[in-house]
Design a protein around this motif. Structure first.
Motif, PDB file in Angstrom:
ATOM      1  N   ASP A 100      29.807  40.793  28.889  1.00 51.81           N
ATOM      2  CA  ASP A 100      29.373  40.097  27.676  1.00 51.81           C
ATOM      3  C   ASP A 100      29.432  38.590  27.847  1.00 51.81           C
ATOM      4  O   ASP A 100      30.076  38.085  28.753  1.00 51.81           O
ATOM      5  N   GLN A 101      28.751  37.915  26.924  1.00 52.37           N
ATOM      6  CA  GLN A 101      28.800  36.450  26.943  1.00 52.37           C
ATOM      7  C   GLN A 101      30.210  35.990  26.611  1.00 52.37           C
ATOM      8  O   GLN A 101      30.914  36.603  25.819  1.00 52.37           O
ATOM      9  N   ASN A 102      30.604  34.877  27.225  1.00 54.82           N
ATOM     10  CA  ASN A 102      31.899  34.263  26.949  1.00 54.82           C
ATOM     11  C   ASN A 102      33.055  35.214  27.222  1.00 54.82           C
ATOM     12  O   ASN A 102      34.063  35.207  26.539  1.00 54.82           O
ATOM     13  N   GLU A 103      32.879  36.061  28.212  1.00 57.48           N
ATOM     14  CA  GLU A 103      33.930  37.016  28.530  1.00 57.48           C
ATOM     15  C   GLU A 103      34.614  36.620  29.833  1.00 57.48           C
ATOM     16  O   GLU A 103      33.973  36.076  30.730  1.00 57.48           O
ATOM     17  N   PHE A 104      35.909  36.856  29.906  1.00 53.16           N
ATOM     18  CA  PHE A 104      36.621  36.705  31.174  1.00 53.16           C
ATOM     19  C   PHE A 104      36.720  38.095  31.779  1.00 53.16           C
ATOM     20  O   PHE A 104      37.515  38.918  31.345  1.00 53.16           O
ATOM     21  N   PHE A 105      35.855  38.349  32.740  1.00 55.75           N
ATOM     22  CA  PHE A 105      35.724  39.703  33.278  1.00 55.75           C
ATOM     23  C   PHE A 105      36.269  39.729  34.706  1.00 55.75           C
ATOM     24  O   PHE A 105      35.949  38.844  35.506  1.00 55.75           O
ATOM     25  N   THR A 106      37.082  40.715  35.004  1.00 57.15           N
ATOM     26  CA  THR A 106      37.686  40.764  36.330  1.00 57.15           C
ATOM     27  C   THR A 106      37.250  41.996  37.098  1.00 57.15           C
ATOM     28  O   THR A 106      37.219  43.092  36.544  1.00 57.15           O
ATOM     29  N   LEU A 107      36.882  41.798  38.368  1.00 51.90           N
ATOM     30  CA  LEU A 107      36.622  42.916  39.268  1.00 51.90           C
ATOM     31  C   LEU A 107      37.882  43.076  40.107  1.00 51.90           C
ATOM     32  O   LEU A 107      38.249  42.184  40.862  1.00 51.90           O
ATOM     33  N   GLU A 115      47.312  39.158  38.280  1.00 44.00           N
ATOM     34  CA  GLU A 115      46.309  38.156  37.919  1.00 44.00           C
ATOM     35  C   GLU A 115      45.300  38.747  36.944  1.00 44.00           C
ATOM     36  O   GLU A 115      44.950  38.138  35.942  1.00 44.00           O
ATOM     37  N   ALA A 116      44.868  39.970  37.265  1.00 45.19           N
ATOM     38  CA  ALA A 116      43.857  40.634  36.437  1.00 45.19           C
ATOM     39  C   ALA A 116      44.390  40.868  35.029  1.00 45.19           C
ATOM     40  O   ALA A 116      43.704  40.583  34.046  1.00 45.19           O
ATOM     41  N   LEU A 117      45.620  41.373  34.927  1.00 46.76           N
ATOM     42  CA  LEU A 117      46.167  41.695  33.606  1.00 46.76           C
ATOM     43  C   LEU A 117      46.404  40.429  32.796  1.00 46.76           C
ATOM     44  O   LEU A 117      46.208  40.422  31.588  1.00 46.76           O
ATOM     45  N   THR A 118      46.814  39.339  33.471  1.00 47.28           N
ATOM     46  CA  THR A 118      47.156  38.104  32.762  1.00 47.28           C
ATOM     47  C   THR A 118      45.952  37.466  32.088  1.00 47.28           C
ATOM     48  O   THR A 118      46.032  36.999  30.959  1.00 47.28           O
ATOM     49  N   MET A 119      44.823  37.389  32.809  1.00 45.70           N
ATOM     50  CA  MET A 119      43.734  36.536  32.322  1.00 45.70           C
ATOM     51  C   MET A 119      42.579  37.258  31.660  1.00 45.70           C
ATOM     52  O   MET A 119      41.891  36.676  30.835  1.00 45.70           O
ATOM     53  N   SER A 120      42.356  38.519  32.024  1.00 45.25           N
ATOM     54  CA  SER A 120      41.058  39.128  31.716  1.00 45.25           C
ATOM     55  C   SER A 120      40.920  39.603  30.282  1.00 45.25           C
ATOM     56  O   SER A 120      41.882  40.073  29.667  1.00 45.25           O
ATOM     57  N   ASP A 121      39.692  39.487  29.783  1.00 40.84           N
ATOM     58  CA  ASP A 121      39.336  40.183  28.555  1.00 40.84           C
ATOM     59  C   ASP A 121      39.092  41.658  28.880  1.00 40.84           C
ATOM     60  O   ASP A 121      39.569  42.542  28.194  1.00 40.84           O
ATOM     61  N   ASP A 128      39.983  46.920  28.731  1.00 44.09           N
ATOM     62  CA  ASP A 128      40.915  45.809  28.665  1.00 44.09           C
ATOM     63  C   ASP A 128      42.222  46.201  29.361  1.00 44.09           C
ATOM     64  O   ASP A 128      42.397  47.341  29.793  1.00 44.09           O
ATOM     65  N   ALA A 129      43.127  45.236  29.452  1.00 42.03           N
ATOM     66  CA  ALA A 129      44.354  45.448  30.220  1.00 42.03           C
ATOM     67  C   ALA A 129      45.129  46.681  29.749  1.00 42.03           C
ATOM     68  O   ALA A 129      45.564  47.516  30.540  1.00 42.03           O
ATOM     69  N   ARG A 130      45.253  46.836  28.445  1.00 41.20           N
ATOM     70  CA  ARG A 130      46.018  47.965  27.889  1.00 41.20           C
ATOM     71  C   ARG A 130      45.349  49.291  28.238  1.00 41.20           C
ATOM     72  O   ARG A 130      46.004  50.255  28.606  1.00 41.20           O
TER      73      ARG A 130
END
Lengths: 363, 308
Positions: free
Chosen positions: A35-42, A204-210, A225-227
């Motif tokens: 999505d737009q304005n998303e912090f997405f982590t691979l 890192e992924a859990l800390t920052m990502s949407d 999401d992280a949860r």
């Protein structure tokens, strides 16, 4: 191009992406919408295809099959310099023959922006990453953290729609990495740009990502999401890759909706699964160590176990247990009081887990 | 205390002595093969010329140096500028510069091509580049002559195709010398440029593309600055031997299109003017040095303004 006010169109969409390198398939039909304005982590182990996916989005590789869409437009055949996407490279890839300012202004210069506009934007970027005093330095004279910030400023200066970050923190030391995690999240919120972040570091992924996409062997296993990823992993790989997990083999006894009763060695447990599994099927249940409570006497819903070893860690105590079928099991309890003495090794105990924390996995 | 001081002083002196001893082989090599011969040439340039070649030892004379740029008027013995000599210097510098530029224009794309081959193929390409080195320079130069002379392959083919009626005069021209020099020194340009291109971080090129630079802009702003040391090394390696070239201008340029190398050879050979030959050799050395120093100075100045 879609109007700027359209917030519903996914910023980046990968549709049926396949990427072969000779006989090796790096990506096996990947579908993702970011999505737009998303912090997405691979997120995934090395060799899972996450960097390949990033390079496809950036345009350094062309997909064997499938489409990559930027704001709804297929960009799979466009060269990188025609995509409004910028990359922060793993080793920064700063131009060594240019100053910090020249590095940051490079993208704008290539876009043919007027000199005054470039200078103003470079100053703005220098302020954003707090490097005003280093504008005239050569990049070789900077520390790793400073180079990292120059790389970020350089990629953000042309105001791309999407920023790709390829393990940008892996070369930094622990403390700096922690600072940069906060910094990256701040920059993403301030600029409103979609960030696609590649890492193998689950923390890192859990800390920052949407949202996080967990990848393995060229496939996306789960997006959430992280949860969701941590508490409701889609399969055993995801559960194992993120955090610690215990796995117990059993057989479904009965079910009611998504609530299952699973027969395990020594007793039965209530387990939750997203999809119903018919009674009689062999399944695996996943239990996080911190979700377990250890009790001395047998109670309703408890599983018997032999305590083999206790490790006292100050804030926590780790219990290494062996189940009746021989499986190893780890439980972690917070030391809430100084007066409580932990269980002694060799004791016969019971483990208690609530039904929501006992996840039923299909494989 | 003073004993240890004395002791350490002695150790220090021994250390210095040993260091000198260790550098003796290098010093001998330098004196014997570099500084020594140069000194001999310098001495010869300041001596009276011998009647049958050689020099008259102990007889100091500036004649050799004066003849570098001046010639005596046959009627009144007054000194006038030797235009023939100056035109030889000019031709040498001009042809060497053009050779350098020509080798760069052909060599850079070649090096770039090789550097972008798969790693396993690169050695084969480099091998192909260096193969001509295995053949004698004279043989290769005569081969060029055989191609371009009036009854050579190129003229004969063009005439039999009816493109031209008369053979084109290609041999014994500056163009022929230039072609020969570029051909001979091309590997010296390709190899250093290849070495620096191969070391160039490919991610920098990707970063360039990522930041909206098209192929030409990446070449101009990322690749060229990145392999500048290789380009400079290649230019120096081509320019220096080209300005003193002997075989190529002799074979392809004939008697008229002499370069400094041929002019110097003439003084030691048929002209029997060793002092002039020596003075010319030193002049050549000075021309090269002045050009190199001028380049280094200018580059350092540019580096300063870059950093500001």
């Amino acid at each position: 191009m879609k109007p700027e006010t359209d917030f519903k169109t996914p910023s980046v969409a990968a549709e049926g992406i396949v990427k072969d390198f000779g006989t090796f398939t790096a990506l096996k039909r990947v579908d993702l919408t970011i999505d737009q304005n998303e912090f997405f982590t691979l997120l995934g182990p090395s060799g899972c295809g996450k960097t390949t996916l990033l390079r496809l989005i950036a345009g350094f590789e062309a997909p064997t099959e499938g489409e990559i869409k930027l704001m709804g437009e297929n960009i799979a055949t466009l060269p990188p310099f025609k995509r409004s996407i910028n990359t922060v490279f793993q080793n920064y890839a700063l131009f060594p023959h240019m100053t910090v300012s020249e590095n940051i202004g490079f993208g704008l210069k290539m876009l043919g922006k007027p000199r005054a506009e470039i200078a103003a934007r470079v100053d703005e970027m220098l302020a954003l990453v707090k490097l005003q005093d280093f504008a005239k330095r050569r990049t070789g004279q900077l520390s790793g953290g400073q180079q990292q910030r120059v790389a970020l400023a350089r990629a953000l200066a042309p105001s791309p729609r999407v920023l790709l970050l390829d393990e940008p923190l892996s070369a930094l030391d622990y403390k700096l990495r922690k600072e940069m995690q906060v910094e990256l999240k701040r920059l993403q919120t301030e600029t409103g740009i979609t960030f696609i972040f590649v890492t193998h570091d689950q923390e890192e992924a859990l800390t920052m990502s949407d949202r996080i996409a967990v990848m393995s062997a060229g496939e996306v296993l789960q997006v959430g999401d992280a949860r969701a990823i941590y508490d409701r992993p889609a399969n055993r790989f995801v559960a194992d890759f993120i955090g610690e997990a215990n796995f117990l083999e059993g057989r479904v006894e009965s079910r009611e909706g998504t609530q299952h009763r699973v027969a395990l060695a020594g007793g039965t447990l209530a387990a939750t699964g997203d999809v119903p599994v018919d009674p009689g099927a062999a399944v695996t249940v996943m239990i996080r160590p911190e979700h377990v409570q250890i009790v001395a006497e047998k109670t309703e819903g408890g599983l018997p176990a032999l305590l083999e070893r206790t490790v006292f860690l100050g804030t926590d105590t780790h219990y290494y247990l062996r189940m009746q079928d021989g499986a190893e099991f780890i439980a972690r309890e917070q030391n809430r009081s100084a007066t409580v003495t932990p269980f002694a090794p060799g004791a016969n105990v019971h483990i208690m887990v609530d039904a929501q924390s006992t996840r039923l996995l299909r494989d | 205390m003073s004993v240890t001081k004395e002791h350490s002083e002695r150790l220090r002196r021994e250390d210095v002595r040993q260091r000198w001893l260790l550098s003796v082989p290098a010093l001998i090599t330098i004196i014997l093969f570099a500084a020594g011969p140069l000194l001999v040439v310098l001495l010869f340039s300041f001596m009276e010329r011998g009647d049958y070649g050689g020099v008259k030892f102990g007889q100091f004379s500036l004649e050799g140096w004066i003849s570098v740029v001046f010639t005596k008027d046959i009627f009144d013995d007054s000194l006038i500028l030797a235009e023939a000599n100056l035109s030889i210097f000019w031709r040498s510098v001009k042809l060497a510069l053009l050779t350098m530029i020509g080798a760069l224009l052909v060599g850079f794309p070649t090096a770039y091509f090789i550097a972008n081959r798969p790693a396993s193929d690169r050695n084969l390409w480099l091998f192909l580049i260096t193969i001509p080195f295995w053949t004698n320079l004279l043989v290769r130069t005569f081969a060029i002559m055989d191609l371009i002379r009036n009854t050579g392959h190129i003229n004969r083919t063009l005439m039999s195709l009816g493109v031209i009626d008369e053979p084109i005069q290609m041999l014994f021209t500056d163009g022929a010398v230039l072609f020969g020099l570029v051909y001979v020194y091309l590997p010296l340009m390709v190899l250093p440029i290849y070495a620096s291109l191969e070391k160039l971080d490919h991610r920098l090129v990707e970063a360039g593309y990522d930041l909206y630079a098209n192929r030409f802009q990446v070449l101009r702003h990322v690749v060229l600055p990145g392999c500048k040391p290789g380009i400079i090394a290649g230019c120096i390696l081509v320019f220096i031997p080209a300005i003193g070239a002997y075989v190529t201008p002799r074979v392809l340029g004939g008697g008229k299109n002499m370069m400094m190398g041929n002019f110097i050879e003439q003084q030691f050979g048929p002209a029997r003017n060793w002092p002039l030959g020596s003075a010319l050799s030193i002049t050549l050395l000075i021309i090269v040095m002045v050009l190199l120093i001028a380049y280094v100075r200018q580059d350092a100045k540019k580096g300063d303004t870059d950093a500001q």
